[in-house]
Design a protein around this motif. Structure first.
Motif, PDB file in Angstrom:
ATOM      1  N   PRO A 128       0.798  -1.227   0.000  1.00 13.06           N
ATOM      2  CA  PRO A 128       0.000   0.000   0.000  1.00 13.06           C
ATOM      3  C   PRO A 128       0.834   1.283   0.000  1.00 13.06           C
ATOM      4  CG  PRO A 128      -0.977  -1.584   1.483  1.00 13.06           C
ATOM      5  CD  PRO A 128       0.349  -2.169   1.052  1.00 13.06           C
ATOM      6  N   GLN A 247       4.954   0.117   6.132  1.00  3.20           N
ATOM      7  CA  GLN A 247       3.970   0.661   5.188  1.00  3.20           C
ATOM      8  C   GLN A 247       3.701   2.132   5.519  1.00  3.20           C
ATOM      9  OE1 GLN A 247       0.479  -1.795   4.597  1.00  3.20           O
ATOM     10  NE2 GLN A 247       1.688  -3.672   4.406  1.00  3.20           N
ATOM     11  N   ASN A 270      -3.298  -8.552  -1.351  1.00  2.00           N
ATOM     12  CA  ASN A 270      -3.618  -7.671  -2.484  1.00  2.00           C
ATOM     13  C   ASN A 270      -3.231  -8.327  -3.804  1.00  2.00           C
ATOM     14  OD1 ASN A 270      -4.545  -5.661  -0.767  1.00  2.00           O
ATOM     15  ND2 ASN A 270      -2.631  -4.496  -0.801  1.00  2.00           N
TER      16      ASN A 270
END
Length: 316
Positions: A128, A247, A270
């Motif tokens: 992300p 992240q 993901n």
């Protein structure tokens, strides 16, 4: 519902099994089976996640799966991928796509001819923080990008390798830096060596990759006592500091410091959700065979540059 499986349940493959199992509980896939030459390991994981173990992946090929993750040693990618592709199964091959350019090209051609989806497991593309950074770069938040520097270092992991540090770890950041610049690498220069590994298996490297109007640097090793996974981007309008593990992403310019809002999520989740979507819809994967092949080509040239001391052209 897609029928899926995993071949190779070592350090990375076991996580594919875990995520597919989670998706199966949500009714998104059916985890048909897992295969590994270490049958005891396969049986252990199969029992844990409620699926069927196989000692020979060819038995899993016979199950006519819709999709499979291939997480075997790099030297076996071509052999295993082609078996599934010939059976009409879409494949996600863990990075790098293959051990040689020729084998990578063979996998790509076979997938195209069979009309199946081919994805390459460059997991950091689904981090992300990386996705948010790409969005901010494309929006012009950092101005024109000048340099991108990555550090991927840590202690030697207790697992068997058939490749050196450049192919095993350096290829991650080669791919991410190319993605962030939005173009392919033009030139490669690297220095590498081996301290704890035999000759020909580098365990530390410094790789410089050149673009049309910018450059990237990748520092990687298996020698640092603590694990670090960071990336810094310098632009004419500011600088960004990204931490892959946390992240997190911070941006600085002459007037302010900002921390980007990031919805933290497991990159592998993901990645596999994206792979499943591509298989179901026919959508082209974010990291397709050609992207995987480019990263491999640059990594192999980095190894050659380390041996010859020359700056090498990547070419088409």
């Amino acid at each position: 519902m897609l029928r899926v499986g995993v071949v190779g349940v070592g350090m990375m493959g076991q996580h594919h099994v875990r995520v597919y199992s989670e998706l199966a509980k949500e009714g998104k896939v059916e985890l048909v089976g897992i295969a590994d030459a270490n049958f005891e390991r396969a049986k252990e994981l199969a029992k844990k996640y409620g699926t069927t173990p196989y000692a020979d992946y060819r038995e899993l090929v016979k199950e006519k799966l819709d999709a499979v993750s291939i997480a075997v040693p790099t030297s076996l990618h071509r052999e295993v991928a082609l078996e599934f592709i010939k059976a009409g199964t879409s494949v996600l091959v863990e990075k790098p796509i293959a051990d040689t350019i020729e084998n990578g090209q063979t996998i790509i051609k076979a997938a195209e001819e069979a009309g199946v989806t081919l994805a390459v497991g460059h997991i950091e593309r689904f981090n992300p923080a990386v996705l948010r950074l790409k969005e901010l770069i494309d929006r012009g938040e950092l101005g024109k990008i000048v340099t991108i520097t990555a550090k991927r270092v840590g202690p030697m992991a207790a697992r068997i390798r058939d490749v050196g540090i450049i192919i095993d770890l350096g290829v991650h950041d080669i791919d991410v830096i190319s993605y962030l610049f939005g173009e392919r690498v033009k030139t490669v220069y690297s220095r590498a060596g081996n301290v704890l590994h035999p000759a020909g298996v580098e365990d530390h490297a410094l790789i410089t990759i050149g673009f049309e109007d910018g450059s990237g640097i990748v520092e990687t090793n298996w020698l640092t006592p603590h694990k670090t996974r960071t990336l810094n981007v310098v632009g004419t309008g500011g600088i960004a500091y990204l931490d892959y593990i946390e992240q997190s992403l911070k941006l600085y310019n002459h007037e302010w410091i900002k921390e980007a809002k990031i919805q933290k999520r497991e990159p592998l989740r993901n990645e596999l959700e994206h792979f499943i979507e591509c298989v179901e819809t026919g959508k082209r994967p974010i990291v397709d065979g050609e992207a995987g092949l480019h990263a491999l080509k640059v990594a192999l040239l980095a190894q050659e540059s380390a041996r010859t001391g020359k700056v090498l052209e990547v070419g088409e």
